[in-house]
Design a protein around this motif. Structure first.
Motif, PDB file in Angstrom:
ATOM      1  N   LEU A  58       0.796  -1.235   0.000  1.00 27.95           N
ATOM      2  CA  LEU A  58       0.000   0.000   0.000  1.00 27.95           C
ATOM      3  C   LEU A  58       0.832   1.291   0.000  1.00 27.95           C
ATOM      4  N   PRO A  59       1.959   1.385   0.760  1.00 34.68           N
ATOM      5  CA  PRO A  59       2.766   2.614   0.659  1.00 34.68           C
ATOM      6  C   PRO A  59       3.271   2.838  -0.769  1.00 34.68           C
ATOM      7  N   PHE A  60       3.644   1.754  -1.452  1.00 29.02           N
ATOM      8  CA  PHE A  60       4.102   1.846  -2.853  1.00 29.02           C
ATOM      9  C   PHE A  60       2.951   2.305  -3.750  1.00 29.02           C
ATOM     10  N   ALA A  61       1.748   1.801  -3.478  1.00 29.61           N
ATOM     11  CA  ALA A  61       0.568   2.230  -4.248  1.00 29.61           C
ATOM     12  C   ALA A  61       0.323   3.721  -4.064  1.00 29.61           C
ATOM     13  N   LEU A  62       0.495   4.212  -2.829  1.00 27.69           N
ATOM     14  CA  LEU A  62       0.329   5.652  -2.579  1.00 27.69           C
ATOM     15  C   LEU A  62       1.352   6.477  -3.347  1.00 27.69           C
ATOM     16  N   SER A  63       2.578   5.931  -3.490  1.00 27.55           N
ATOM     17  CA  SER A  63       3.615   6.658  -4.236  1.00 27.55           C
ATOM     18  C   SER A  63       3.264   6.768  -5.716  1.00 27.55           C
ATOM     19  N   LEU A  65      -0.061   6.888  -6.670  1.00 26.23           N
ATOM     20  CA  LEU A  65      -1.333   7.626  -6.717  1.00 26.23           C
ATOM     21  C   LEU A  65      -1.178   9.082  -6.286  1.00 26.23           C
ATOM     22  N   GLY A  66      -0.237   9.356  -5.387  1.00 26.28           N
ATOM     23  CA  GLY A  66      -0.106  10.705  -4.812  1.00 26.28           C
ATOM     24  C   GLY A  66      -0.972  10.824  -3.562  1.00 26.28           C
ATOM     25  N   TRP A  67      -0.712  11.854  -2.760  1.00 24.44           N
ATOM     26  CA  TRP A  67      -1.382  11.997  -1.470  1.00 24.44           C
ATOM     27  C   TRP A  67      -2.906  12.064  -1.589  1.00 24.44           C
ATOM     28  N   GLY A  68      -3.397  13.038  -2.344  1.00 24.85           N
ATOM     29  CA  GLY A  68      -4.852  13.277  -2.418  1.00 24.85           C
ATOM     30  C   GLY A  68      -5.618  12.082  -2.959  1.00 24.85           C
ATOM     31  N   PRO A  69      -5.350  11.695  -4.215  1.00 23.90           N
ATOM     32  CA  PRO A  69      -6.073  10.552  -4.782  1.00 23.90           C
ATOM     33  C   PRO A  69      -5.836   9.262  -3.983  1.00 23.90           C
ATOM     34  N   GLY A  70      -4.607   9.075  -3.484  1.00 18.29           N
ATOM     35  CA  GLY A  70      -4.267   7.848  -2.763  1.00 18.29           C
ATOM     36  C   GLY A  70      -5.102   7.661  -1.508  1.00 18.29           C
ATOM     37  N   VAL A  71      -5.152   8.704  -0.671  1.00 25.03           N
ATOM     38  CA  VAL A  71      -5.925   8.624   0.583  1.00 25.03           C
ATOM     39  C   VAL A  71      -7.418   8.454   0.268  1.00 25.03           C
ATOM     40  N   ALA A  72      -7.893   9.215  -0.737  1.00 25.00           N
ATOM     41  CA  ALA A  72      -9.314   9.131  -1.123  1.00 25.00           C
ATOM     42  C   ALA A  72      -9.675   7.714  -1.577  1.00 25.00           C
ATOM     43  N   ILE A  73      -8.829   7.107  -2.415  1.00 25.26           N
ATOM     44  CA  ILE A  73      -9.104   5.761  -2.939  1.00 25.26           C
ATOM     45  C   ILE A  73      -9.069   4.731  -1.818  1.00 25.26           C
ATOM     46  N   LEU A  74      -8.126   4.869  -0.873  1.00 24.63           N
ATOM     47  CA  LEU A  74      -8.060   3.948   0.270  1.00 24.63           C
ATOM     48  C   LEU A  74      -9.336   3.993   1.105  1.00 24.63           C
ATOM     49  N   VAL A  75      -9.784   5.223   1.421  1.00 25.18           N
ATOM     50  CA  VAL A  75     -10.970   5.394   2.270  1.00 25.18           C
ATOM     51  C   VAL A  75     -12.232   4.942   1.539  1.00 25.18           C
ATOM     52  N   ILE A  76     -12.377   5.354   0.277  1.00 24.94           N
ATOM     53  CA  ILE A  76     -13.562   4.966  -0.509  1.00 24.94           C
ATOM     54  C   ILE A  76     -13.620   3.443  -0.653  1.00 24.94           C
ATOM     55  N   SER A  77     -12.464   2.817  -0.885  1.00 23.51           N
ATOM     56  CA  SER A  77     -12.435   1.353  -1.021  1.00 23.51           C
ATOM     57  C   SER A  77     -12.858   0.675   0.273  1.00 23.51           C
ATOM     58  N   TRP A  78     -12.417   1.219   1.413  1.00 25.23           N
ATOM     59  CA  TRP A  78     -12.785   0.643   2.713  1.00 25.23           C
ATOM     60  C   TRP A  78     -14.297   0.699   2.900  1.00 25.23           C
ATOM     61  N   VAL A  79     -14.894   1.851   2.604  1.00 25.19           N
ATOM     62  CA  VAL A  79     -16.341   2.028   2.769  1.00 25.19           C
ATOM     63  C   VAL A  79     -17.123   1.166   1.767  1.00 25.19           C
ATOM     64  N   MET A  80     -16.695   1.224   0.483  1.00 30.96           N
ATOM     65  CA  MET A  80     -17.394   0.476  -0.569  1.00 30.96           C
ATOM     66  C   MET A  80     -17.391  -1.029  -0.312  1.00 30.96           C
ATOM     67  N   THR A  81     -16.220  -1.551   0.034  1.00 31.65           N
ATOM     68  CA  THR A  81     -16.114  -3.010   0.208  1.00 31.65           C
ATOM     69  C   THR A  81     -16.819  -3.486   1.479  1.00 31.65           C
ATOM     70  N   LEU A  82     -16.887  -2.628   2.511  1.00 33.59           N
ATOM     71  CA  LEU A  82     -17.668  -2.977   3.704  1.00 33.59           C
ATOM     72  C   LEU A  82     -19.152  -3.050   3.335  1.00 33.59           C
ATOM     73  N   ASN A 295       8.589   8.606  -2.673  1.00 31.32           N
ATOM     74  CA  ASN A 295       8.477   7.811  -3.907  1.00 31.32           C
ATOM     75  C   ASN A 295       9.608   6.801  -4.105  1.00 31.32           C
ATOM     76  N   VAL A 296      10.473   6.622  -3.084  1.00 35.23           N
ATOM     77  CA  VAL A 296      11.506   5.584  -3.199  1.00 35.23           C
ATOM     78  C   VAL A 296      11.126   4.341  -2.382  1.00 35.23           C
ATOM     79  N   VAL A 297       9.896   4.312  -1.868  1.00 34.20           N
ATOM     80  CA  VAL A 297       9.448   3.165  -1.071  1.00 34.20           C
ATOM     81  C   VAL A 297       9.376   1.920  -1.963  1.00 34.20           C
ATOM     82  N   SER A 298       9.750   0.774  -1.395  1.00 31.31           N
ATOM     83  CA  SER A 298       9.723  -0.484  -2.155  1.00 31.31           C
ATOM     84  C   SER A 298       8.292  -0.992  -2.301  1.00 31.31           C
ATOM     85  N   ASP A 299       8.078  -1.919  -3.251  1.00 31.75           N
ATOM     86  CA  ASP A 299       6.728  -2.484  -3.404  1.00 31.75           C
ATOM     87  C   ASP A 299       6.375  -3.428  -2.251  1.00 31.75           C
TER      88      ASP A 299
END
Length: 449
Positions: A58-63, A65-82, A295-299
């Protein structure tokens, strides 16, 4: 005077014989053989099914996506999948007196006997087999990391990743012979505890390391097209992380149910606990990991964390224990499908030897694919988008709309259609980016290295 014909005892006898044989088969198959699970079984099975290899990416995915879209997608996915998980729990017993113990049985009820099988089974098989392959790669890589960390200051021989994947797989040649979900409860509890443990180590070690001096949050990619493709791939990584839906009906099938106490009550209680644990794992790991390394975080976040050595080695061992449980959770419905076809369609006898041969062949097949194509990051994105998005994000919504037919433009109708549109976008876009990553990895890869 009406003369009644005597009852056809032969016909009644045949019916009784068929029902008896059906019950014997159901009592033998992995999903329906035990219905005595408690609500907390649902909690740790769901944690084990969901929190897996995905959280470390997930940290690699955020790198990407970027801060804004990344956090939004994480939260929306949590709500949607619940929300979609709640739908599946509700639909398990929507027909009085009947339980949809398997995802494809629900699909058959909604779409028809044949079409339901064709819609659900290929997706479910791709998800479950694909995840098991990724878990073997993850387990092998984590074992190798432990070995490399311990041997850092000693003169140890280098061992190929292939051998570590084979060592990890050897455990499953034993565990795969546990008969059903309830029999792997102990493994699942250990796996759920481990997931919380290594997630905590990952974010706590990142926090202790502190934000790196030259950290950058610019999107990864040398060109705009590369950044866009990376963005697509990251969508799949997030989808992979929220992926317990493929086994949720099978888990619920193990819980007892009566008209007074339907299984959905216990199941939903377990799901809520599981999702709280998921939030405690996902959000700190992804947000702290990305803020520290940029953005140097490993996958795999544990690869970026090199010190303290003993703690990172321990975290990798926790990952190994966790993915042992996760592999079994996803393998059990596959075993059920294989054994159902062999017994009900091909008329094999339900014997120990049949189970021994089929399950060993399955474990050997997933091991072969894992050691042939161990592209961890790319595999997450590809399987996440291609297979997880339908079964997790929008197939439950399509079923819900088809069964309950909410009024057009009502809240239920609108929410379901939003989930369907977002899910289809993830399914279409993420495999494109992930395929590119796999191709780039393959350029520098030699088989069985």
């Amino acid at each position: 005077m009406v003369i009644q014909s005597p009852p056809n005892n032969h016909h009644i006898g045949n019916m009784d014989e068929n029902l008896k044989r059906q019950k014997e088969i159901d009592d033998w198959l992995p999903i329906t053989s035990a219905r005595n699970a408690k609500w907390w079984y649902s909690a740790f099975h769901n944690v084990t099914a969901m929190v897996g290899a995905g959280v470390l990416g997930l940290p690699f995915a955020l790198s990407q996506l970027g801060w804004g879209p990344g956090v939004a997608i994480l939260v929306i996915s949590w709500v949607m999948t619940l929300y979609t998980l709640w739908q599946m729990v509700e639909m398990h017993e929507m027909v009085p007196g009947k339980r949809f113990d398997r995802y494809h049985e629900l699909g058959q009820h909604v779409f028809g006997e044949k079409l339901g099988l064709w819609i659900v089974v290929p997706q479910q098989v791709i998800v479950e087999v694909g995840v098991d392959i990724v878990f073997l790669v993850t387990g092998g890589n984590s074992l190798k990391k432990v070995h490399d960390l311990i041997c850092a200051n000693k003169h140890c021989n280098k061992i190929k990743t292939t051998y570590f994947i084979m060592i990890f797989t050897s455990v499953h040649f034993v565990l795969s012979h546990l008969p059903n979900f309830n029999s792997i409860a102990g493994v699942s509890v250990a796996a759920a505890v481990m997931s919380l443990s290594y997630s905590t180590i990952a974010w706590a070690s990142s926090l202790h390391k502190g934000i790196q001096p030259d950290v950058s949050y610019a999107l990864i990619g040398q060109s705009d097209s590369a950044k866009v493709l990376n963005f697509f791939s990251a969508l799949g990584t997030v989808a992979f992380a929220y992926a317990g839906h493929n086994v949720v009906l099978e888990i619920q099938a193990t819980i007892p149910s009566t008209p007074e106490k339907p299984s959905k009550d216990a199941m939903w209680k377990g799901v809520v606990v599981a999702y709280i644990v998921v939030a405690l794992c996902y959000f700190p790991v992804s947000l702290i990991g990305y803020s520290v390394f940029g953005n140097v975080v490993s996958d795999d976040i544990l690869v970026s964390l090199e010190k303290p050595v003993w703690m990172i080695a321990m975290a990798n061992l926790f990952v190994v224990v966790h993915v042992i449980g996760s592999y079994q959770i996803y393998a059990m419905p596959v075993f059920d499908m294989i054994e159902t076809v062999l017994i009900k369609k091909l008329n094999f006898k339900p014997t120990w030897s049949l189970r021994f041969i089929t399950r060993n062949l399955y474990v050997a097949f997933t091991m072969f694919v894992a050691i042939t194509f161990p592209f961890f990051g790319g595999l997450l994105g590809f399987f996440g988008g291609f297979a997880f998005a339908p079964t997790t994000y929008f197939l439950p919504c399509i079923m819900w709309l088809s069964i309950y037919k909410p009024k057009r433009f009502s809240l239920s109708w609108t929410v379901n259609w939003i989930c369907i549109i977002l899910g289809v976008l993830i399914m279409v876009l993420s495999p494109i980016g992930a395929l590119r990553n796999i191709i780039l990895s393959a350029k520098n890869y030699s088989f069985y290295s």
